[in-house]
Design a protein around this motif. Structure first.
Motif, PDB file in Angstrom:
ATOM      1  N   ASP A  82      69.497  16.660  84.443  1.00 54.64           N
ATOM      2  CA  ASP A  82      68.680  17.879  85.483  1.00 54.64           C
ATOM      3  C   ASP A  82      70.511  18.492  86.056  1.00 54.64           C
ATOM      4  N   SER A  83      71.015  17.309  85.937  1.00 57.15           N
ATOM      5  CA  SER A  83      72.897  17.585  86.838  1.00 57.15           C
ATOM      6  C   SER A  83      72.681  18.794  85.704  1.00 57.15           C
ATOM      7  N   ASP A  84      73.661  20.017  87.110  1.00 58.16           N
ATOM      8  CA  ASP A  84      74.432  21.390  86.384  1.00 58.16           C
ATOM      9  C   ASP A  84      75.842  20.731  86.544  1.00 58.16           C
ATOM     10  N   PRO A 114      70.499  29.226  86.262  1.00 55.39           N
ATOM     11  CA  PRO A 114      70.121  30.152  85.207  1.00 55.39           C
ATOM     12  C   PRO A 114      70.507  30.786  84.199  1.00 55.39           C
ATOM     13  N   ALA A 115      72.343  31.002  84.912  1.00 55.15           N
ATOM     14  CA  ALA A 115      73.110  31.514  84.600  1.00 55.15           C
ATOM     15  C   ALA A 115      73.442  30.664  83.262  1.00 55.15           C
ATOM     16  N   ASP A 166      62.930  27.223  78.372  1.00 54.03           N
ATOM     17  CA  ASP A 166      63.620  28.448  78.711  1.00 54.03           C
ATOM     18  C   ASP A 166      63.558  28.675  80.350  1.00 54.03           C
ATOM     19  N   VAL A 167      65.024  28.732  80.497  1.00 56.60           N
ATOM     20  CA  VAL A 167      65.140  29.924  81.934  1.00 56.60           C
ATOM     21  C   VAL A 167      65.035  31.101  81.516  1.00 56.60           C
ATOM     22  N   ASP A 168      65.012  31.897  82.624  1.00 56.17           N
ATOM     23  CA  ASP A 168      64.539  33.480  82.882  1.00 56.17           C
ATOM     24  C   ASP A 168      66.123  33.314  84.043  1.00 56.17           C
TER      25      ASP A 168
END
Length: 125
Positions: free
Chosen positions: A22-24, A51-52, A64-66
């Motif tokens: 879960d880590s960006d 989300p970018a 999916d993310v928006d």
């Protein structure tokens, strides 16, 4: 994944980032966007809080993310294709790291094409 007693806190939502998948921050490290030397000083976020970047994960195990105004549907298709390949590979690498039977060296986390740079940066060259 513990930076302090509270662990890594998301710079966006303030909640703990409990899992490496879960880590960006670790995804960006694995794909060569963050240097080993600055990993400990770089802010953490949940993937969903960025989300970018998260929109480029193309795997049925990741919903999916928006990304709103930064959505990939509005970007150059060739860029999107290349970014999806890299970011998806990086996310899958995080899953491998999380599932490893024995701990890996932090310098072995990055994708193969970025490992040399991580080792060089860590050595101070």
């Amino acid at each position: 994944m513990a930076r302090c007693d509270e662990g890594y806190l998301c710079a966006i939502c303030g909640a703990e980032v409990e899992e490496i998948v879960d880590s960006d921050l670790y995804l960006r490290y694995v794909i060569g966007m963050v240097d080993a030397e600055t990993l400990h000083t770089t802010p953490e976020r949940h993937l969903r809080c960025n989300p970018a970047l998260a929109q480029f994960i193309d795997d049925e195990r990741f919903a999916d993310v928006d990304a709103g105004e930064f959505a990939k549907r509005d970007l150059d298709p060739e860029f999107v294709k290349e970014r999806q390949v890299l970011v998806t590979r990086g996310w899958r690498r995080l899953r491998e790291i999380a599932g490893a039977e024995s701990p890996l060296s932090l310098l072995d986390y990055p994708l193969p094409e970025f490992r040399h740079a991580a080792r060089r940066d860590h050595a101070g060259d």
